[in-house]
Each structure stands twice: as C-alpha cells, then as structure tokens.
Design a protein around this motif. Structure first.
Motif, PDB file in Angstrom:
ATOM      1  N   ARG A 322     -46.561  29.959  42.171  1.00 56.88           N
ATOM      2  CA  ARG A 322     -47.943  30.397  41.993  1.00 56.88           C
ATOM      3  C   ARG A 322     -48.140  31.013  40.616  1.00 56.88           C
ATOM      4  O   ARG A 322     -49.183  30.812  39.972  1.00 56.88           O
ATOM      5  CB  ARG A 322     -48.323  31.386  43.090  1.00 56.88           C
ATOM      6  CG  ARG A 322     -49.785  31.803  43.088  1.00 56.88           C
ATOM      7  CD  ARG A 322     -50.171  32.496  44.379  1.00 56.88           C
ATOM      8  NE  ARG A 322     -49.421  33.713  44.584  1.00 56.88           N
ATOM      9  CZ  ARG A 322     -49.885  34.934  44.324  1.00 56.88           C
ATOM     10  NH1 ARG A 322     -51.107  35.087  43.864  1.00 56.88           N
ATOM     11  NH2 ARG A 322     -49.144  35.995  44.541  1.00 56.88           N
ATOM     12  N   ALA A 323     -47.134  31.762  40.152  1.00 57.44           N
ATOM     13  CA  ALA A 323     -47.226  32.362  38.822  1.00 57.44           C
ATOM     14  C   ALA A 323     -47.270  31.281  37.744  1.00 57.44           C
ATOM     15  O   ALA A 323     -48.009  31.399  36.760  1.00 57.44           O
ATOM     16  CB  ALA A 323     -46.044  33.304  38.576  1.00 57.44           C
ATOM     17  N   ARG A 324     -46.506  30.204  37.928  1.00 57.64           N
ATOM     18  CA  ARG A 324     -46.533  29.111  36.958  1.00 57.64           C
ATOM     19  C   ARG A 324     -47.885  28.402  36.988  1.00 57.64           C
ATOM     20  O   ARG A 324     -48.411  27.990  35.953  1.00 57.64           O
ATOM     21  CB  ARG A 324     -45.407  28.112  37.256  1.00 57.64           C
ATOM     22  CG  ARG A 324     -44.012  28.653  36.988  1.00 57.64           C
ATOM     23  CD  ARG A 324     -42.998  27.521  36.923  1.00 57.64           C
ATOM     24  NE  ARG A 324     -42.964  26.757  38.158  1.00 57.64           N
ATOM     25  CZ  ARG A 324     -42.224  27.064  39.227  1.00 57.64           C
ATOM     26  NH1 ARG A 324     -41.451  28.163  39.184  1.00 57.64           N
ATOM     27  NH2 ARG A 324     -42.231  26.323  40.309  1.00 57.64           N
ATOM     28  N   ALA A 326     -50.772  29.752  37.726  1.00 61.49           N
ATOM     29  CA  ALA A 326     -51.721  30.605  37.010  1.00 61.49           C
ATOM     30  C   ALA A 326     -51.480  30.525  35.505  1.00 61.49           C
ATOM     31  O   ALA A 326     -52.433  30.459  34.716  1.00 61.49           O
ATOM     32  CB  ALA A 326     -51.600  32.043  37.498  1.00 61.49           C
ATOM     33  N   ALA A 327     -50.210  30.532  35.098  1.00 62.45           N
ATOM     34  CA  ALA A 327     -49.887  30.473  33.667  1.00 62.45           C
ATOM     35  C   ALA A 327     -50.369  29.163  33.051  1.00 62.45           C
ATOM     36  O   ALA A 327     -50.865  29.150  31.917  1.00 62.45           O
ATOM     37  CB  ALA A 327     -48.392  30.641  33.466  1.00 62.45           C
ATOM     38  N   ASP A 328     -50.229  28.071  33.792  1.00 56.80           N
ATOM     39  CA  ASP A 328     -50.711  26.780  33.283  1.00 56.80           C
ATOM     40  C   ASP A 328     -52.214  26.817  33.017  1.00 56.80           C
ATOM     41  O   ASP A 328     -52.719  26.126  32.122  1.00 56.80           O
ATOM     42  CB  ASP A 328     -50.397  25.661  34.278  1.00 56.80           C
ATOM     43  CG  ASP A 328     -48.925  25.283  34.290  1.00 56.80           C
ATOM     44  OD1 ASP A 328     -48.190  25.703  33.366  1.00 56.80           O
ATOM     45  OD2 ASP A 328     -48.503  24.575  35.226  1.00 56.80           O
ATOM     46  N   LEU A 329     -52.930  27.604  33.813  1.00 60.45           N
ATOM     47  CA  LEU A 329     -54.382  27.714  33.666  1.00 60.45           C
ATOM     48  C   LEU A 329     -54.786  28.842  32.719  1.00 60.45           C
ATOM     49  O   LEU A 329     -55.981  29.063  32.509  1.00 60.45           O
ATOM     50  CB  LEU A 329     -55.013  27.961  35.043  1.00 60.45           C
ATOM     51  CG  LEU A 329     -54.970  26.788  36.019  1.00 60.45           C
ATOM     52  CD1 LEU A 329     -55.304  27.252  37.434  1.00 60.45           C
ATOM     53  CD2 LEU A 329     -55.939  25.707  35.580  1.00 60.45           C
ATOM     54  N   CYS A 330     -53.783  29.558  32.203  1.00 64.74           N
ATOM     55  CA  CYS A 330     -54.064  30.710  31.325  1.00 64.74           C
ATOM     56  C   CYS A 330     -54.901  31.759  32.052  1.00 64.74           C
ATOM     57  O   CYS A 330     -55.847  32.338  31.492  1.00 64.74           O
ATOM     58  CB  CYS A 330     -54.759  30.271  30.038  1.00 64.74           C
ATOM     59  SG  CYS A 330     -53.854  29.047  29.080  1.00 64.74           S
ATOM     60  N   LEU A 331     -54.562  31.975  33.318  1.00 67.99           N
ATOM     61  CA  LEU A 331     -55.262  32.955  34.138  1.00 67.99           C
ATOM     62  C   LEU A 331     -54.269  33.947  34.720  1.00 67.99           C
ATOM     63  O   LEU A 331     -53.076  33.652  34.852  1.00 67.99           O
ATOM     64  CB  LEU A 331     -56.002  32.277  35.296  1.00 67.99           C
ATOM     65  CG  LEU A 331     -57.144  31.324  34.960  1.00 67.99           C
ATOM     66  CD1 LEU A 331     -57.645  30.652  36.238  1.00 67.99           C
ATOM     67  CD2 LEU A 331     -58.286  32.053  34.266  1.00 67.99           C
ATOM     68  N   SER A 332     -54.758  35.119  35.094  1.00 62.91           N
ATOM     69  CA  SER A 332     -53.930  36.053  35.856  1.00 62.91           C
ATOM     70  C   SER A 332     -53.855  35.572  37.301  1.00 62.91           C
ATOM     71  O   SER A 332     -54.687  34.769  37.752  1.00 62.91           O
ATOM     72  CB  SER A 332     -54.537  37.458  35.812  1.00 62.91           C
ATOM     73  OG  SER A 332     -55.762  37.485  36.538  1.00 62.91           O
ATOM     74  N   LEU A 333     -52.888  36.073  38.045  1.00 61.63           N
ATOM     75  CA  LEU A 333     -52.777  35.719  39.458  1.00 61.63           C
ATOM     76  C   LEU A 333     -54.014  36.172  40.221  1.00 61.63           C
ATOM     77  O   LEU A 333     -54.497  35.471  41.114  1.00 61.63           O
ATOM     78  CB  LEU A 333     -51.519  36.352  40.061  1.00 61.63           C
ATOM     79  CG  LEU A 333     -50.193  35.693  39.681  1.00 61.63           C
ATOM     80  CD1 LEU A 333     -49.033  36.521  40.212  1.00 61.63           C
ATOM     81  CD2 LEU A 333     -50.117  34.267  40.226  1.00 61.63           C
ATOM     82  N   ASP A 334     -54.540  37.346  39.876  1.00 64.50           N
ATOM     83  CA  ASP A 334     -55.732  37.841  40.567  1.00 64.50           C
ATOM     84  C   ASP A 334     -56.916  36.904  40.356  1.00 64.50           C
ATOM     85  O   ASP A 334     -57.685  36.623  41.284  1.00 64.50           O
ATOM     86  CB  ASP A 334     -56.094  39.241  40.083  1.00 64.50           C
ATOM     87  CG  ASP A 334     -55.158  40.304  40.624  1.00 64.50           C
ATOM     88  OD1 ASP A 334     -54.429  40.011  41.589  1.00 64.50           O
ATOM     89  OD2 ASP A 334     -55.145  41.425  40.072  1.00 64.50           O
ATOM     90  N   ASP A 335     -57.096  36.422  39.118  1.00 70.23           N
ATOM     91  CA  ASP A 335     -58.208  35.514  38.855  1.00 70.23           C
ATOM     92  C   ASP A 335     -58.014  34.187  39.578  1.00 70.23           C
ATOM     93  O   ASP A 335     -58.973  33.621  40.117  1.00 70.23           O
ATOM     94  CB  ASP A 335     -58.363  35.278  37.349  1.00 70.23           C
ATOM     95  CG  ASP A 335     -59.153  36.375  36.662  1.00 70.23           C
ATOM     96  OD1 ASP A 335     -60.017  36.976  37.314  1.00 70.23           O
ATOM     97  OD2 ASP A 335     -58.908  36.635  35.482  1.00 70.23           O
ATOM     98  N   LEU A 336     -56.788  33.677  39.600  1.00 66.12           N
ATOM     99  CA  LEU A 336     -56.528  32.436  40.332  1.00 66.12           C
ATOM    100  C   LEU A 336     -56.852  32.615  41.812  1.00 66.12           C
ATOM    101  O   LEU A 336     -57.539  31.785  42.416  1.00 66.12           O
ATOM    102  CB  LEU A 336     -55.069  32.018  40.157  1.00 66.12           C
ATOM    103  CG  LEU A 336     -54.608  30.824  41.014  1.00 66.12           C
ATOM    104  CD1 LEU A 336     -55.402  29.568  40.680  1.00 66.12           C
ATOM    105  CD2 LEU A 336     -53.118  30.581  40.835  1.00 66.12           C
ATOM    106  N   ASP A 337     -56.367  33.701  42.394  1.00 66.13           N
ATOM    107  CA  ASP A 337     -56.592  33.941  43.819  1.00 66.13           C
ATOM    108  C   ASP A 337     -58.069  34.085  44.154  1.00 66.13           C
ATOM    109  O   ASP A 337     -58.510  33.728  45.253  1.00 66.13           O
ATOM    110  CB  ASP A 337     -55.850  35.200  44.271  1.00 66.13           C
ATOM    111  CG  ASP A 337     -54.341  35.004  44.318  1.00 66.13           C
ATOM    112  OD1 ASP A 337     -53.884  33.852  44.185  1.00 66.13           O
ATOM    113  OD2 ASP A 337     -53.622  36.016  44.476  1.00 66.13           O
ATOM    114  N   SER A 338     -58.866  34.609  43.209  1.00 67.25           N
ATOM    115  CA  SER A 338     -60.280  34.843  43.495  1.00 67.25           C
ATOM    116  C   SER A 338     -61.031  33.549  43.781  1.00 67.25           C
ATOM    117  O   SER A 338     -62.040  33.564  44.498  1.00 67.25           O
ATOM    118  CB  SER A 338     -60.940  35.580  42.325  1.00 67.25           C
ATOM    119  OG  SER A 338     -61.103  34.728  41.193  1.00 67.25           O
ATOM    120  N   PHE A 339     -60.559  32.431  43.256  1.00 65.40           N
ATOM    121  CA  PHE A 339     -61.257  31.159  43.462  1.00 65.40           C
ATOM    122  C   PHE A 339     -60.972  30.555  44.837  1.00 65.40           C
ATOM    123  O   PHE A 339     -61.699  29.651  45.265  1.00 65.40           O
ATOM    124  CB  PHE A 339     -60.874  30.156  42.378  1.00 65.40           C
ATOM    125  CG  PHE A 339     -61.377  30.533  41.014  1.00 65.40           C
ATOM    126  CD1 PHE A 339     -62.732  30.581  40.749  1.00 65.40           C
ATOM    127  CD2 PHE A 339     -60.497  30.872  40.001  1.00 65.40           C
ATOM    128  CE1 PHE A 339     -63.209  30.936  39.494  1.00 65.40           C
ATOM    129  CE2 PHE A 339     -60.959  31.229  38.739  1.00 65.40           C
ATOM    130  CZ  PHE A 339     -62.316  31.266  38.489  1.00 65.40           C
TER     131      PHE A 339
END
Length: 368
Positions: A322-324, A326-339
């Motif tokens: 999951r961290a990878r 988010a990193a691929d999207l240049c986002l934090s984990l919190d921002d990824l999870d929000s979607f």
C-alpha cells in the motif's frame, strides 16, 4: 539551488485540496503572495528550499509537484449539489480531490487493471420515471429490489470514489463525466439507505444530464425522481404496499427496497398510494422518532467490488504494498485512503473480509 522540474497546476491542485488561499499558503511558506501567483501561473519556479516548505505546508510529497500536468475540475463540470452555498475553501477542496482521483488515481488503476468499460444509455430529455423503468428493463432488474447500486454502477463502467472526511462535511455526493468516463463521488458518512439513494441520484444525473441541461433545482428534482423510481419500481411498490399502511408497515416495507423510511413515504405519496393527509402524518411521525437523522434497522453501507479486487491484487505483491501504491501516485497514505474510505470492506492492508457477488464487468491485472 533552483528546482528545475515543477508543474504549476500541481501547486494549484494541492493548495485547493487543503482549502488554502494563495495568501494563506504564502504566509505558511514565508514568501510574498505574488510569488504564489507566479508559481501557479508558471512565471516563476520555486527554489528547492521553497518547494520543500510548500511540500510540508500542503502535506504532499515533493514528487507530487513535478508529476505531469493535472487539470483542475471546475464547478460547472458536474452535479455539484448546492455548491454555491459552500464556503470557497471547502468547494476548492472538493474540486481538487476530484481532480486527483480522476487524473492520478483512476489513470493509475486503469493502467494496471482492466476495468469494465462505460456502458450507460443516454436518457437526455426523457421523463425520469420512464428513464428509470427503461434502465431497470435494460439491466434486468424487473420489479425486484436492486441488491447493490454501487456494484451495478461499477459493472457498467462508472468509477465510484469516496469524498474525503473534510469534504463529506459539506457535500452529499456529486458526479461528472471526464476522459470519457462517468465518475460518482459518495459521502461515506451517510447511512446505507441514504448512500444507495445518493448513488442512484448521481446515476440519474449521468444518464439524464450528460449534455449539461437542465441544471440547478430542476436537475436535482429530476435526479431525485429517477432515483426514487429506480430503487422503488412502480409495479413492485404497488403490489407490496397494504392499504392505509401504518408506520410499522412502512418500516417493514422499506427493508424490502433497502431505502430510508422518508424516501419510501415520499414514493408512496408520488404513486398516490397514500393521501396527502397520510403523507403529512407519516412525515410528522418520522420526525418525532428521530428517523430523519437515524434510520431504523439501518443496512450496512454498500462497498466497492473494484477496489476490493484492486487492493487484494496490490497486497499480493508483497509487504508494504500500500505504501508503494501511494508512493507511485505521489500521495500520502492518508490521502490515498481518503478516496476509498468506506468503499473497501476491510483495511486495505488487511486480509479476509466478507464475500460479495461478482459484478457484471471484468477486472484483471494488466501485466507490464
């Protein structure tokens, strides 16, 4: 040292996403407000030191600001209900979140997975009740209850995302077409029944208002009529409703259609199955029991088949997947999870979870 790779539109989206004005961002990073305007206009490139300060202030990785250009969604792009009454900071946050979901997250997922292609009919100009009946026939529902509105949307190519927590405080739901794709953003704070109605309401906008007219109050009324007819079909409701239904009968009947008591009472009035006096009496009783806020015998919120499969595939690639992601999207984990908050039945780094029926469309990993 000067930052040589910088995408101005990324700064605009990131600033809007956090609900900050140019003046507020300038104060946070200790630059003149005119410099923020120049950065966003592409007239000046921030130094590495300033970029680092911007990254910290906006809580986006520095890499986010050098990724490809991202369009900024405008207010006139979709069914932003009551957007004019929302404070500018909240409105900007909603629009920027939609931009990231569409042009970063969805593009990334579609590059790695084969998702169902959009297959929505165009009902522009049709009566909402007629359009709902035609869709039920086309999608094979007959007069039965729809098991999962979100699964049906996804199976027909609609991309469904969640509103982030701060956006969900001010926006019920919205939808739009972008890149030839229909998108629906849902409020994860709503009850299961209201979430289903919102999803059906936004589907109504996608089908009835794809070409932009009508707008405003008329468009909202048409989308409400479509959602009501889609979730509570005329023939099925007429056949199941007793004469002079009591509040107890209403609660029992609403479970058949997985809708709120308020939505069912409104539908019964529209179909002339209850009188105006009965309608008003039932509305008073619903308010007295607090059911406008808290739904009796509420159902679980619907979840996403697409995201369940996507993140199951992501987890299978190994630890810290999951961290990878988010990193691929240049986002934090919190921002990824929000979607995807509320759309995935279990934590997306967890295992197991309830089983759901398969959607009608396909989803498979694209090997690279």
């Amino acid at each position: 040292m000067t930052q040589t790779s910088f995408t101005p539109s990324r700064l605009t989206v990131a600033r809007m996403r956090r609900g900050l004005s140019k003046f507020e961002l300038a104060a946070a990073v200790t630059v003149h407000p005119k410099m923020v305007t120049k950065y966003e206009a592409g007239e000046h490139v921030p130094s590495q030191e300033t970029l680092s300060a911007i990254s910290r202030a906006l809580r986006f990785p520095e890499e986010f600001f050098s990724a490809p250009t991202i369009p900024v969604i405008g207010e006139d792009s979709g069914s932003f209900r009551s957007m004019a009454r929302i404070a500018s900071g909240h409105r900007d946050a909603v629009l920027a979140a939609a931009s990231i979901a569409i042009y970063d997250v969805n593009r990334y997922i579609e590059a790695k997975f084969k998702l169902p292609q959009p297959s929505l009919p165009d009902y522009g100009g049709q009566d909402p009740e007629t359009a709902a009946a035609e869709l039920r026939a086309e999608w094979g529902f007959g007069s039965r209850s729809i098991r999962s509105v979100i699964h049906e949307l996804e199976a027909h190519g609609v991309r469904v995302y969640s509103l982030s927590e701060e956006c969900a405080q001010t926006v019920d739901a919205f939808s739009l077409w972008a890149e030839g794709r229909p998108f629906v953003f849902l409020n994860p704070r709503k009850s299961g029944e209201r979430g289903r109605f919102d999803a059906a309401h936004e589907l109504g906008h996608l089908l009835l208002h794809q070409h932009g007219a009508p707008r405003g109050r008329q468009a909202e009324q048409e989308a409400n009529r479509f959602a009501s007819a889609l979730l509570m079909p005329h023939e099925g409701v007429v056949a199941a409703t007793p004469r002079l239904p009591s509040i107890g009968a209403i609660v029992a009947l609403k479970k058949s259609w997985n809708v709120s008591v308020g939505a069912l009472v409104h539908r019964l009035a529209d179909l002339k199955l209850i009188s105006e006096w009965q309608y008003k009496s039932l509305c008073i009783e619903i308010a007295r029991r607090g059911w406008r806020v808290s739904e009796p015998d509420s159902i679980p919120r619907e979840t996403s088949q697409v995201f369940r499969k996507v993140f199951a595939a992501v987890r299978s690639t190994g630890p810290a997947a999951r961290a990878r992601f988010a990193a691929d999207l240049c986002l934090s984990l919190d921002d990824l999870d929000s979607f995807v908050y509320g759309l995935v039945p279990v934590a997306i780094d967890g295992g197991g979870g309830p089983h759901h029926s398969q959607p009608g469309g396909s989803l498979r990993l694209v090997k690279r």
